[in-house]
Design a protein around this motif. Structure first.
Motif, PDB file in Angstrom:
ATOM      1  N   LEU A   1      -5.194  -8.738   0.014  1.00 48.33           N
ATOM      2  CA  LEU A   1      -5.659  -7.653   0.862  1.00 48.33           C
ATOM      3  C   LEU A   1      -6.839  -8.091   1.716  1.00 48.33           C
ATOM      4  O   LEU A   1      -6.914  -7.777   2.911  1.00 48.33           O
ATOM      5  CB  LEU A   1      -6.062  -6.459  -0.002  1.00 48.33           C
ATOM      6  CG  LEU A   1      -4.919  -5.621  -0.589  1.00 48.33           C
ATOM      7  CD1 LEU A   1      -5.452  -4.623  -1.604  1.00 48.33           C
ATOM      8  CD2 LEU A   1      -4.183  -4.888   0.517  1.00 48.33           C
TER       9      LEU A   1
ATOM     10  N   ASN B   1     -11.399   3.214  -1.943  1.00 45.93           N
ATOM     11  CA  ASN B   1     -11.004   2.069  -1.121  1.00 45.93           C
ATOM     12  C   ASN B   1      -9.646   2.314  -0.476  1.00 45.93           C
ATOM     13  O   ASN B   1      -9.432   2.011   0.701  1.00 45.93           O
ATOM     14  CB  ASN B   1     -10.951   0.799  -1.984  1.00 45.93           C
ATOM     15  CG  ASN B   1     -12.310   0.416  -2.530  1.00 45.93           C
ATOM     16  OD1 ASN B   1     -13.342   0.769  -1.960  1.00 45.93           O
ATOM     17  ND2 ASN B   1     -12.330  -0.302  -3.643  1.00 45.93           N
ATOM     18  N   ALA B   2      -8.717   2.871  -1.266  1.00 38.58           N
ATOM     19  CA  ALA B   2      -7.386   3.169  -0.742  1.00 38.58           C
ATOM     20  C   ALA B   2      -7.458   4.288   0.296  1.00 38.58           C
ATOM     21  O   ALA B   2      -6.737   4.264   1.309  1.00 38.58           O
ATOM     22  CB  ALA B   2      -6.445   3.550  -1.883  1.00 38.58           C
TER      23      ALA B   2
ATOM     24  N   LEU C   1      -7.736   4.281   8.003  1.00 43.67           N
ATOM     25  CA  LEU C   1      -7.659   3.224   9.011  1.00 43.67           C
ATOM     26  C   LEU C   1      -6.226   2.940   9.430  1.00 43.67           C
ATOM     27  O   LEU C   1      -5.918   2.835  10.627  1.00 43.67           O
ATOM     28  CB  LEU C   1      -8.299   1.946   8.459  1.00 43.67           C
ATOM     29  CG  LEU C   1      -8.140   0.672   9.283  1.00 43.67           C
ATOM     30  CD1 LEU C   1      -8.886   0.800  10.611  1.00 43.67           C
ATOM     31  CD2 LEU C   1      -8.635  -0.537   8.488  1.00 43.67           C
ATOM     32  N   SER C   2      -5.324   2.837   8.461  1.00 42.95           N
ATOM     33  CA  SER C   2      -3.992   2.304   8.717  1.00 42.95           C
ATOM     34  C   SER C   2      -2.924   3.359   9.004  1.00 42.95           C
ATOM     35  O   SER C   2      -1.930   3.058   9.689  1.00 42.95           O
ATOM     36  CB  SER C   2      -3.529   1.466   7.518  1.00 42.95           C
ATOM     37  OG  SER C   2      -4.422   0.414   7.262  1.00 42.95           O
TER      38      SER C   2
ATOM     39  N   LEU D   1      -6.980  -8.050   5.748  1.00 42.23           N
ATOM     40  CA  LEU D   1      -7.969  -7.258   6.468  1.00 42.23           C
ATOM     41  C   LEU D   1      -8.843  -8.116   7.378  1.00 42.23           C
ATOM     42  O   LEU D   1      -9.378  -7.640   8.377  1.00 42.23           O
ATOM     43  CB  LEU D   1      -8.844  -6.486   5.487  1.00 42.23           C
ATOM     44  CG  LEU D   1      -8.176  -5.314   4.776  1.00 42.23           C
ATOM     45  CD1 LEU D   1      -9.071  -4.776   3.653  1.00 42.23           C
ATOM     46  CD2 LEU D   1      -7.860  -4.194   5.764  1.00 42.23           C
TER      47      LEU D   1
ATOM     48  N   TYR E   1     -10.029   5.062   2.326  1.00 40.90           N
ATOM     49  CA  TYR E   1     -10.560   4.518   3.580  1.00 40.90           C
ATOM     50  C   TYR E   1      -9.512   3.673   4.299  1.00 40.90           C
ATOM     51  O   TYR E   1      -9.362   3.757   5.528  1.00 40.90           O
ATOM     52  CB  TYR E   1     -11.807   3.683   3.311  1.00 40.90           C
ATOM     53  CG  TYR E   1     -13.049   4.485   3.036  1.00 40.90           C
ATOM     54  CD1 TYR E   1     -13.508   5.428   3.954  1.00 40.90           C
ATOM     55  CD2 TYR E   1     -13.780   4.299   1.869  1.00 40.90           C
ATOM     56  CE1 TYR E   1     -14.653   6.168   3.705  1.00 40.90           C
ATOM     57  CE2 TYR E   1     -14.933   5.032   1.606  1.00 40.90           C
ATOM     58  CZ  TYR E   1     -15.360   5.967   2.533  1.00 40.90           C
ATOM     59  OH  TYR E   1     -16.487   6.704   2.285  1.00 40.90           O
ATOM     60  N   HIS E   2      -8.772   2.868   3.536  1.00 45.40           N
ATOM     61  CA  HIS E   2      -7.753   2.037   4.156  1.00 45.40           C
ATOM     62  C   HIS E   2      -6.643   2.907   4.726  1.00 45.40           C
ATOM     63  O   HIS E   2      -6.075   2.610   5.792  1.00 45.40           O
ATOM     64  CB  HIS E   2      -7.190   1.042   3.137  1.00 45.40           C
ATOM     65  CG  HIS E   2      -6.451  -0.086   3.757  1.00 45.40           C
ATOM     66  ND1 HIS E   2      -5.744  -1.002   3.014  1.00 45.40           N
ATOM     67  CD2 HIS E   2      -6.286  -0.454   5.059  1.00 45.40           C
ATOM     68  CE1 HIS E   2      -5.177  -1.877   3.831  1.00 45.40           C
ATOM     69  NE2 HIS E   2      -5.499  -1.566   5.076  1.00 45.40           N
TER      70      HIS E   2
END
Length: 359
Positions: free
Chosen positions: A353, A291-292, A298-299, A357, A294-295
C-alpha cells in the motif's frame, strides 16, 4: 441533589430512553456475556470498593490528595476552557477550538480545579474550566492501578491482543460532545455525576458530525448542541433522539460502551473524575480503521455514482462479509491476501500500500 449540580434532563426534545443496567457486587467479576452483546449497559456499583472512590466521597480535596500520592511529576496535556458551560467545542465559525491545550504539571492543575470550587468562576488567566483528558494512569500515576483496577473478561482469540488501556479524566463541569471510539470501553464514574447519551452506529447520519481535520481529542464530534438542539439546521437529529438512550452514573458506577457507539458525555458536578478502559480484541496488525476511511475519501468518494455502487458491492464482499468467503473456493496456497492474515502478511500488504500511495 446539591443546587450546584446540573439536573436530570427533562425537556421533551432530548433523549429519554434508559440504558439497561445490572448491579455488580464489590470486587465481583464483570459477566463476560454482557461484553459480547454489542449493547451499552450500566454496571451499578462496579468500582464502589476502590479507595479512590472512597476518597472522592469524602471531598474533592481528599481525592486530589489521594491522586497526588501516585503522581510522578511529569507534565501532561491539559485543556483550558474559556466557555463557562464547559463545552469543549469550536469557535462560532469552526476555524479553531474554543479552548487551549498545553502541557502542565498535574498537581498544579488539580489545585486550579479545586480553586474553582471556591466560587471563583474564572481564573486570573481567563479560564473557567480545566480538563485533564485521556491521561494514562500507568504513565502519570504509577502504582494507582494496584489499588484501583478492573479485570475485564476478553473474548477468546487465536491471536495476541493488547492489554486494556487505563485512562483518567479529571476536571470541573464539562461537556464532551458526541463522538465515537473504535475501541470497546468501560467508563467508571469515580467522582461527581456523569450523564452519557448514546446512539448506535446506524444513527451516525443523523448526528451531523463535524470536520475530520480539526477535532477535539482526535475524534470527529457532533455539531448539535444537545442542550439547545437547532432542529431547523439539524432536522434529522429528531430521529437520533428516538433511537438514543441515556445513562446517569453516580460515583462507583460504570458503563460498558461498545466500539463505534456514539456517546455524548457530561460531567454534571463541580468536580469530576472518570477512569476508563479501552481495548480491542482484533489482531493488532489491523491498525486504525480511520486509515481506510481517509483512503476511501481520497480514492472513492468522488467517483461516478455507478462506479461507487460497484465498489460498495466489492467492499461488502471482500471486507464486510465473512472473512473467509472471498477465498474459500481457492486452494489455500493461492489465496494470498484473501487468506488468513497474520503479522507477516500484514506487513507485506502494508508495504504494498505504501508503495502504491507513493507512486
Amino acid at each position: 441533589m446539591p443546587a450546584c449540580e446540573m439536573p436530570a434532563m427533562q425537556r421533551p426534545e432530548q433523549v429519554s430512553n434508559p440504558v439497561d443496567e445490572i448491579s455488580i457486587g464489590p470486587g465481583a467479576r464483570i459477566p463476560a456475556d454482557i461484553l459480547q452483546c454489542n449493547t451499552p449497559i450500566i454496571l451499578r456499583g462496579l468500582i464502589k470498593h476502590w479507595p479512590l472512590v472512597s476518597s472522592a466521597e469524602q471531598s474533592a480535596e481528599s481525592a486530589v490528595s489521594y491522586l497526588s500520592r501516585f503522581y510522578n511529576g511529569k507534565p501532561c496535556l491539559v485543556n483550558f476552557g474559556h466557555d463557562t458551560s464547559g463545552r469543549y467545542f469550536y469557535d462560532e465559525d469552526v476555524r479553531k477550538l474554543n479552548y487551549d491545550t498545553a502541557r502542565a504539571p498535574v498537581d498544579e492543575v488539580l489545585q486550579k480545579i479545586l480553586q474553582t470550587l471556591g466560587g471563583r468562576a474564572v481564573s486570573n488567566e481567563g479560564y473557567s474550566s480545566y480538563y485533564i483528558s485521556s491521561t494514562s494512569v500507568d504513565g502519570f500515576f504509577p502504582g494507582m492501578r494496584g489499588e484501583n483496577d478492573l479485570q475485564i473478561p476478553r473474548a477468546v482469540a487465536d491471536h495476541p491482543v493488547a492489554p486494556p488501556q487505563m485512562k483518567v479524566w479529571i476536571g470541573n463541569r464539562s461537556v464532551a460532545s458526541c463522538h465515537y471510539d473504535a475501541l470497546d470501553n468501560i467508563a467508571c464514574c469515580v467522582a461527581g455525576r456523569r450523564r452519557f447519551t448514546l446512539f448506535p452506529p446506524d444513527q451516525f447520519k443523523n448526528l451531523y458530525f463535524g470536520p475530520l481535520d480539526l477535532t477535539p481529542g482526535g475524534q470527529a464530534i457532533s455539531m448539535v448542541d444537545f442542550a439547545r438542539p437547532d432542529f431547523a439546521r439539524f432536522p434529522r437529529f429528531r430521529e437520533a433522539i428516538t433511537n438514543g438512550s441515556v445513562a446517569e452514573l453516580e460515583p462507583g458506577d460504570g458503563i460498558y460502551i461498545p466500539s463505534m457507539w456514539m456517546h455524548h458525555v457530561e460531567g454534571l458536578s463541580p468536580f469530576n473524575i472518570l477512569v476508563n478502559y479501552w481495548w480491542d480484541d482484533a489482531p493488532q496488525f489491523t491498525g486504525s480503521g480511520m486509515n481506510a476511511l481517509y483512503h476511501g475519501i481520497l480514492s472513492l468518494r468522488d467517483k461516478p455514482e455507478h462506479e461507487k455502487e460497484g465498489w460498495r458491492q466489492l467492499f461488502d464482499y471482500y471486507v464486510f462479509g465473512a472473512s473467509e468467503q472471498a477465498g474459500e473456493h481457492l486452494p489455500e496456497h493461492a489465496r494470498g491476501v484473501l487468506g488468513k492474515m497474520d503479522d507477516a502478511s500484514a506487513r507485506q500488504l502494508r508495504a504494498m500500500l505504501i508503495n502504491r500511495l507513493n507512486r
